[in-house]
Design an enzyme around this catalytic site. Structure first.
Site, PDB file in Angstrom:
ATOM      1  N   HIS A  81      33.715  47.697  33.977  1.00  0.00           N
ATOM      2  CA  HIS A  81      34.699  47.398  34.755  1.00  0.00           C
ATOM      3  C   HIS A  81      35.007  45.821  35.325  1.00  0.00           C
ATOM      4  O   HIS A  81      34.028  45.221  35.466  1.00  0.00           O
ATOM      5  CB  HIS A  81      35.114  48.484  35.784  1.00  0.00           C
ATOM      6  CG  HIS A  81      34.034  48.325  36.786  1.00  0.00           C
ATOM      7  ND1 HIS A  81      32.875  48.917  36.739  1.00  0.00           N
ATOM      8  CD2 HIS A  81      33.953  47.691  38.306  1.00  0.00           C
ATOM      9  CE1 HIS A  81      32.122  48.736  37.817  1.00  0.00           C
ATOM     10  NE2 HIS A  81      32.915  48.085  38.865  1.00  0.00           N
ATOM     11  N   HIS A  91      36.854  43.729  38.601  1.00  0.00           N
ATOM     12  CA  HIS A  91      37.225  43.896  39.942  1.00  0.00           C
ATOM     13  C   HIS A  91      37.869  42.241  40.165  1.00  0.00           C
ATOM     14  O   HIS A  91      37.329  41.356  39.946  1.00  0.00           O
ATOM     15  CB  HIS A  91      36.202  43.559  40.895  1.00  0.00           C
ATOM     16  CG  HIS A  91      35.634  45.041  41.244  1.00  0.00           C
ATOM     17  ND1 HIS A  91      36.127  46.007  41.989  1.00  0.00           N
ATOM     18  CD2 HIS A  91      34.614  45.878  40.759  1.00  0.00           C
ATOM     19  CE1 HIS A  91      35.542  47.057  42.229  1.00  0.00           C
ATOM     20  NE2 HIS A  91      34.463  47.129  41.274  1.00  0.00           N
ATOM     21  N   TYR A 123      54.434  48.711  65.547  1.00  0.00           N
ATOM     22  CA  TYR A 123      55.279  47.128  65.617  1.00  0.00           C
ATOM     23  C   TYR A 123      56.830  47.653  65.481  1.00  0.00           C
ATOM     24  O   TYR A 123      57.763  47.485  66.277  1.00  0.00           O
ATOM     25  CB  TYR A 123      54.818  46.177  65.067  1.00  0.00           C
ATOM     26  CG  TYR A 123      55.537  45.230  64.997  1.00  0.00           C
ATOM     27  CD1 TYR A 123      55.591  44.291  65.866  1.00  0.00           C
ATOM     28  CD2 TYR A 123      56.551  44.845  63.665  1.00  0.00           C
ATOM     29  CE1 TYR A 123      56.445  43.060  65.920  1.00  0.00           C
ATOM     30  CE2 TYR A 123      57.447  43.798  63.795  1.00  0.00           C
ATOM     31  CZ  TYR A 123      57.385  43.024  64.741  1.00  0.00           C
ATOM     32  OH  TYR A 123      58.256  41.455  64.945  1.00  0.00           O
ATOM     33  N   GLN A 138      60.277  48.006  68.087  1.00  0.00           N
ATOM     34  CA  GLN A 138      61.370  46.969  67.979  1.00  0.00           C
ATOM     35  C   GLN A 138      62.561  47.194  68.903  1.00  0.00           C
ATOM     36  O   GLN A 138      63.083  46.013  69.499  1.00  0.00           O
ATOM     37  CB  GLN A 138      61.941  46.892  66.501  1.00  0.00           C
ATOM     38  CG  GLN A 138      60.700  46.142  65.521  1.00  0.00           C
ATOM     39  CD  GLN A 138      60.510  44.788  65.977  1.00  0.00           C
ATOM     40  OE1 GLN A 138      61.138  43.905  66.094  1.00  0.00           O
ATOM     41  NE2 GLN A 138      59.229  44.507  66.461  1.00  0.00           N
TER      42      GLN A 138
END
Length: 130
Positions: free
Chosen positions: A60, A62, A123, A127
Site C-alpha cells: 500500500h 500512504h 465556533y 457566530q
C-alpha cells in the site's frame, strides 16, 4: 497555520490518502517502490500538489498531500494512480503477469489539520451570539 491561495480561494486542504495494488498484492518492491516515489513526486509537481509526507509499503501507499480545492482530491489521486500504473507496468513487465491492473479502484482519503471538529462546530454555533 500557513494558508495557500490561488486567484480567488484561500485554503488549507490537506489529505491523508491510502491506496493498494489490486488484491493487495505486495508488488511495490524490488525497485518499484523507488520508481513509484519519483513518479508521485513528478506527477504532483506538475499538478501543483504539495507532498507533505510519503511512504511506500510493499502492499500500500500512504500520502499526505495538500491540494487546491478547485483542482480536487479525486482528480489528484486519479492522476497519480493513472500515471504511475501506466509507467510502472511498462518499466516492470513482471507486474503484468502478477496482477491484471496495478491499482485497486478504491482509495481511502481523510482530511487532516485545522481545529478539532467540536471546536469548529462550537465556533459556528456561537457566530450570532458574538
Amino acid at each position: 497555520m500557513k494558508y495557500k491561495s490561488n486567484f480567488n480561494v484561500v485554503y488549507s486542504c490537506r489529505y491523508h490518502v491510502v491506496w493498494c495494488p489490486k488484491y493487495r498484492r505486495p508488488v511495490l518492491v524490488e525497485g518499484v517502490d523507488v520508481r513509484l516515489k519519483s513518479l508521485i513526486v513528478e506527477t504532483c509537481s506538475k499538478m501543483n500538489v504539495d507532498i507533505l509526507e510519503m511512504e511506500i509499503m510493499p502492499d500500500h501507499v500512504h500520502l499526505l498531500i495538500e491540494v487546491d480545492p478547485q483542482f480536487g482530491i479525486h482528480r489528484a489521486v486519479k492522476q497519480i494512480k493513472g500515471v504511475s500504473s501506466r509507467v510502472l507496468r511498462q518499466e516492470f513487465s513482471w507486474l503484468k503477469s502478477r496482477i491484471p491492473t496495478l491499482w485497486s479502484n478504491s482509495y481511502f482519503v481523510s482530511t487532516v489539520g485545522g481545529a478539532p471538529l467540536a471546536v469548529i462546530k462550537k465556533y459556528i454555533e456561537n457566530q450570532k451570539t458574538v
